[in-house]
Scaffold this motif. Structure first.
Motif, PDB file in Angstrom:
ATOM      1  N   PRO A 166       5.923  36.725  21.713  1.00 47.59           N
ATOM      2  CA  PRO A 166       4.707  35.965  21.411  1.00 47.59           C
ATOM      3  C   PRO A 166       3.505  36.922  21.373  1.00 47.59           C
ATOM      4  CG  PRO A 166       5.907  34.982  23.262  1.00 47.59           C
ATOM      5  CD  PRO A 166       6.555  36.293  22.961  1.00 47.59           C
ATOM      6  N   ALA A 167       2.524  36.597  20.607  1.00 50.16           N
ATOM      7  CA  ALA A 167       1.314  37.419  20.526  1.00 50.16           C
ATOM      8  C   ALA A 167       0.569  37.367  21.851  1.00 50.16           C
ATOM      9  CB  ALA A 167       0.429  36.923  19.392  1.00 50.16           C
ATOM     10  N   GLY A 168      -0.084  38.471  22.191  1.00 53.68           N
ATOM     11  CA  GLY A 168      -0.971  38.491  23.345  1.00 53.68           C
ATOM     12  C   GLY A 168      -0.334  38.789  24.682  1.00 53.68           C
ATOM     13  N   ILE A 169       0.935  39.125  24.750  1.00 52.48           N
ATOM     14  CA  ILE A 169       1.529  39.444  26.057  1.00 52.48           C
ATOM     15  C   ILE A 169       1.021  40.807  26.513  1.00 52.48           C
ATOM     16  CG2 ILE A 169       3.565  37.996  25.702  1.00 52.48           C
ATOM     17  CD1 ILE A 169       5.164  40.556  25.180  1.00 52.48           C
ATOM     18  N   SER A 170       1.026  41.032  27.823  1.00 51.45           N
ATOM     19  CA  SER A 170       0.510  42.298  28.358  1.00 51.45           C
ATOM     20  C   SER A 170       1.318  42.703  29.584  1.00 51.45           C
ATOM     21  CB  SER A 170      -0.967  42.143  28.716  1.00 51.45           C
ATOM     22  OG  SER A 170      -1.103  41.143  29.713  1.00 51.45           O
ATOM     23  N   GLY A 171       0.944  43.873  30.157  1.00 56.31           N
ATOM     24  CA  GLY A 171       1.645  44.376  31.336  1.00 56.31           C
ATOM     25  C   GLY A 171       3.095  44.710  31.040  1.00 56.31           C
ATOM     26  N   LEU A 172       3.335  45.356  29.908  1.00 49.61           N
ATOM     27  CA  LEU A 172       4.705  45.562  29.424  1.00 49.61           C
ATOM     28  C   LEU A 172       5.444  46.695  30.121  1.00 49.61           C
ATOM     29  CD1 LEU A 172       4.072  45.087  25.607  1.00 49.61           C
ATOM     30  CD2 LEU A 172       4.809  43.386  27.289  1.00 49.61           C
ATOM     31  N   LYS A 173       6.726  46.409  30.421  1.00 50.77           N
ATOM     32  CA  LYS A 173       7.652  47.403  30.959  1.00 50.77           C
ATOM     33  C   LYS A 173       8.916  47.361  30.105  1.00 50.77           C
ATOM     34  CE  LYS A 173       6.110  47.082  35.719  1.00 50.77           C
ATOM     35  NZ  LYS A 173       6.515  46.890  37.111  1.00 50.77           N
ATOM     36  N   LEU A 174       9.540  48.518  29.963  1.00 52.44           N
ATOM     37  CA  LEU A 174      10.801  48.618  29.231  1.00 52.44           C
ATOM     38  C   LEU A 174      11.884  49.000  30.224  1.00 52.44           C
ATOM     39  CD1 LEU A 174      12.328  48.645  26.505  1.00 52.44           C
ATOM     40  CD2 LEU A 174      11.849  51.101  26.424  1.00 52.44           C
ATOM     41  N   ARG A 175      12.899  48.137  30.377  1.00 50.60           N
ATOM     42  CA  ARG A 175      14.040  48.437  31.243  1.00 50.60           C
ATOM     43  C   ARG A 175      15.176  48.947  30.380  1.00 50.60           C
ATOM     44  NH1 ARG A 175      15.916  43.544  34.086  1.00 50.60           N
ATOM     45  NH2 ARG A 175      14.050  43.875  35.319  1.00 50.60           N
ATOM     46  N   LEU A 176      15.674  50.143  30.721  1.00 49.88           N
ATOM     47  CA  LEU A 176      16.820  50.729  30.027  1.00 49.88           C
ATOM     48  C   LEU A 176      17.969  50.893  31.007  1.00 49.88           C
ATOM     49  CD1 LEU A 176      15.076  53.572  27.986  1.00 49.88           C
ATOM     50  CD2 LEU A 176      15.855  51.351  27.140  1.00 49.88           C
ATOM     51  N   LYS A 177      19.179  50.560  30.559  1.00 47.26           N
ATOM     52  CA  LYS A 177      20.390  50.798  31.344  1.00 47.26           C
ATOM     53  C   LYS A 177      21.109  51.997  30.754  1.00 47.26           C
ATOM     54  CE  LYS A 177      20.958  45.996  32.695  1.00 47.26           C
ATOM     55  NZ  LYS A 177      21.835  44.829  32.690  1.00 47.26           N
ATOM     56  N   ASP A 178      21.918  52.659  31.568  1.00 44.47           N
ATOM     57  CA  ASP A 178      22.560  53.894  31.119  1.00 44.47           C
ATOM     58  C   ASP A 178      23.890  53.685  30.407  1.00 44.47           C
ATOM     59  OD1 ASP A 178      24.014  53.150  33.386  1.00 44.47           O
ATOM     60  OD2 ASP A 178      24.391  55.224  33.976  1.00 44.47           O
ATOM     61  N   GLY A 179      24.258  52.451  30.125  1.00 42.68           N
ATOM     62  CA  GLY A 179      25.504  52.212  29.424  1.00 42.68           C
ATOM     63  C   GLY A 179      25.546  50.825  28.837  1.00 42.68           C
ATOM     64  N   VAL A 180      26.508  50.625  27.963  1.00 44.22           N
ATOM     65  CA  VAL A 180      26.684  49.356  27.276  1.00 44.22           C
ATOM     66  C   VAL A 180      27.574  48.455  28.125  1.00 44.22           C
ATOM     67  CG1 VAL A 180      27.563  48.283  25.172  1.00 44.22           C
ATOM     68  CG2 VAL A 180      26.398  50.489  25.050  1.00 44.22           C
ATOM     69  N   ALA A 181      27.188  47.199  28.259  1.00 44.05           N
ATOM     70  CA  ALA A 181      27.950  46.163  28.981  1.00 44.05           C
ATOM     71  C   ALA A 181      28.240  46.599  30.409  1.00 44.05           C
ATOM     72  CB  ALA A 181      29.214  45.795  28.217  1.00 44.05           C
ATOM     73  N   PHE A 182      29.531  46.601  30.816  1.00 45.60           N
ATOM     74  CA  PHE A 182      29.894  46.890  32.203  1.00 45.60           C
ATOM     75  C   PHE A 182      29.879  48.379  32.517  1.00 45.60           C
ATOM     76  CE2 PHE A 182      31.987  42.760  31.410  1.00 45.60           C
ATOM     77  CZ  PHE A 182      31.255  42.027  32.328  1.00 45.60           C
ATOM     78  N   ALA A 183      29.609  49.238  31.535  1.00 42.54           N
ATOM     79  CA  ALA A 183      29.551  50.674  31.782  1.00 42.54           C
ATOM     80  C   ALA A 183      28.235  51.077  32.441  1.00 42.54           C
ATOM     81  CB  ALA A 183      29.737  51.446  30.477  1.00 42.54           C
ATOM     82  N   ALA A 184      27.245  50.175  32.463  1.00 44.53           N
ATOM     83  CA  ALA A 184      25.939  50.492  33.046  1.00 44.53           C
ATOM     84  C   ALA A 184      26.040  50.638  34.553  1.00 44.53           C
ATOM     85  CB  ALA A 184      24.932  49.410  32.687  1.00 44.53           C
ATOM     86  N   GLU A 185      25.526  51.759  35.067  1.00 45.91           N
ATOM     87  CA  GLU A 185      25.537  52.008  36.497  1.00 45.91           C
ATOM     88  C   GLU A 185      24.132  52.065  37.079  1.00 45.91           C
ATOM     89  OE1 GLU A 185      27.852  55.535  37.025  1.00 45.91           O
ATOM     90  OE2 GLU A 185      29.696  54.592  36.326  1.00 45.91           O
ATOM     91  N   THR A 186      23.174  52.514  36.280  1.00 41.31           N
ATOM     92  CA  THR A 186      21.790  52.613  36.752  1.00 41.31           C
ATOM     93  C   THR A 186      20.852  52.062  35.693  1.00 41.31           C
ATOM     94  OG1 THR A 186      21.510  54.844  35.862  1.00 41.31           O
ATOM     95  CG2 THR A 186      22.256  54.680  38.144  1.00 41.31           C
ATOM     96  N   ALA A 187      19.625  51.798  36.120  1.00 44.94           N
ATOM     97  CA  ALA A 187      18.604  51.320  35.196  1.00 44.94           C
ATOM     98  C   ALA A 187      17.257  51.916  35.597  1.00 44.94           C
ATOM     99  CB  ALA A 187      18.533  49.795  35.224  1.00 44.94           C
ATOM    100  N   VAL A 188      16.390  52.089  34.602  1.00 36.19           N
ATOM    101  CA  VAL A 188      15.030  52.593  34.847  1.00 36.19           C
ATOM    102  C   VAL A 188      14.065  51.683  34.126  1.00 36.19           C
ATOM    103  CG1 VAL A 188      13.442  54.527  34.529  1.00 36.19           C
ATOM    104  CG2 VAL A 188      15.837  54.988  35.041  1.00 36.19           C
ATOM    105  N   GLU A 189      12.972  51.317  34.804  1.00 37.69           N
ATOM    106  CA  GLU A 189      11.887  50.555  34.181  1.00 37.69           C
ATOM    107  C   GLU A 189      10.730  51.496  33.905  1.00 37.69           C
ATOM    108  OE1 GLU A 189      10.536  47.073  36.277  1.00 37.69           O
ATOM    109  OE2 GLU A 189      12.402  46.016  35.830  1.00 37.69           O
ATOM    110  N   PHE A 190      10.340  51.549  32.637  1.00 35.53           N
ATOM    111  CA  PHE A 190       9.237  52.402  32.208  1.00 35.53           C
ATOM    112  C   PHE A 190       8.006  51.532  31.973  1.00 35.53           C
ATOM    113  CE2 PHE A 190      13.072  54.606  31.028  1.00 35.53           C
ATOM    114  CZ  PHE A 190      12.802  55.925  31.279  1.00 35.53           C
ATOM    115  N   THR A 191       6.872  51.927  32.531  1.00 39.09           N
ATOM    116  CA  THR A 191       5.619  51.247  32.262  1.00 39.09           C
ATOM    117  C   THR A 191       5.111  51.759  30.930  1.00 39.09           C
ATOM    118  OG1 THR A 191       5.152  51.099  34.604  1.00 39.09           O
ATOM    119  CG2 THR A 191       3.298  50.782  33.113  1.00 39.09           C
ATOM    120  N   LEU A 192       4.898  50.847  29.977  1.00 34.40           N
ATOM    121  CA  LEU A 192       4.458  51.257  28.639  1.00 34.40           C
ATOM    122  C   LEU A 192       2.950  51.464  28.619  1.00 34.40           C
ATOM    123  CD1 LEU A 192       6.665  48.943  26.382  1.00 34.40           C
ATOM    124  CD2 LEU A 192       7.116  51.267  27.168  1.00 34.40           C
ATOM    125  N   LYS A 193       2.519  52.404  27.802  1.00 34.34           N
ATOM    126  CA  LYS A 193       1.083  52.716  27.662  1.00 34.34           C
ATOM    127  C   LYS A 193       0.468  51.850  26.597  1.00 34.34           C
ATOM    128  CE  LYS A 193       1.738  57.482  29.062  1.00 34.34           C
ATOM    129  NZ  LYS A 193       1.610  58.856  28.708  1.00 34.34           N
TER     130      LYS A 193
END
Length: 193
Positions: A166-193
């Motif tokens: 939706p338009a106008g959202i703020s305070g955005l973070k991007l969460r990335l996992k290190d693998g696809v589906a059940f292969a993911a073991e860790t995740a990192v949340e990046f604060t977007l600029k």
């Protein structure tokens, strides 16, 4: 007397055939039960097994990957990847696709530091707004956008990823996992600029 009316000595009457067939059937049933008895494991009581209370099946619930935090623009370890989240932008058009709301587009760079090939997919990314609402990556974009790729050891790949929001959202973070589906073991949340 006609030959058709007298039974020959080597022919059986209907009653004799019925007796013979009954004996063969009875013998077959006895053989089947004997085989079941002989090949059943010792101590097996099939009646007791069927009536015994069976334990409830257990369900394995996958646990969520632990989540670290990082800033956009800084190379960060994500499992066996070194990942850099680059610039982000907001637009209404991406690769010829338009929306009445907005697309949040983020630049990503991944380097595979593992000794084996690793899979990357748009499904490893989640955009989170300041209210905690989560958005999945758009899966209709291909050229230059992260969709699905196997990355061999030592290789670096750069992509864009887009989220329709939706338009106008703020305070955005991007969460990335290190693998696809059940292969993911860790995740990192990046604060977007």
């Amino acid at each position: 007397m006609d030959d058709r009316q007298t039974p020959r000595s080597n022919e059986m009457t209907y009653g004799q055939q019925t007796k013979r067939n009954s004996l063969i059937l009875l013998g077959a049933v006895v053989v089947v039960f004997a085989l079941i008895y002989l090949f059943a494991p010792e101590g097996t009581d099939t009646v007791a097994q069927e009536s015994a209370v069976k334990p409830a099946p257990t369900t394995v619930v996958p646990t969520e990957a632990p989540i670290q935090t990082a800033q956009a623009g800084v190379e960060t370890a994500l499992g066996q990847f070194a990942v850099t989240v680059g610039a982000s932008s907001i637009t209404q058009e991406v690769a010829g696709n338009t929306t009445v709301d907005q697309f949040v587009v983020v630049d990503l760079t991944f380097k595979n530091n593992d000794t084996r090939a690793r899979d990357l997919s748009h499904s490893i990314a989640t955009l989170i707004d300041g209210s905690g609402v989560e958005y999945k990556a758009s899966d209709f974009l291909r050229d230059g956008f992260l969709y699905y790729e196997t990355v061999n050891p030592g290789l670096t790949r750069s992509y864009k990823i887009a989220f329709e929001t939706p338009a106008g959202i703020s305070g955005l973070k991007l969460r990335l996992k290190d693998g696809v589906a059940f292969a993911a073991e860790t995740a990192v949340e990046f604060t977007l600029k």
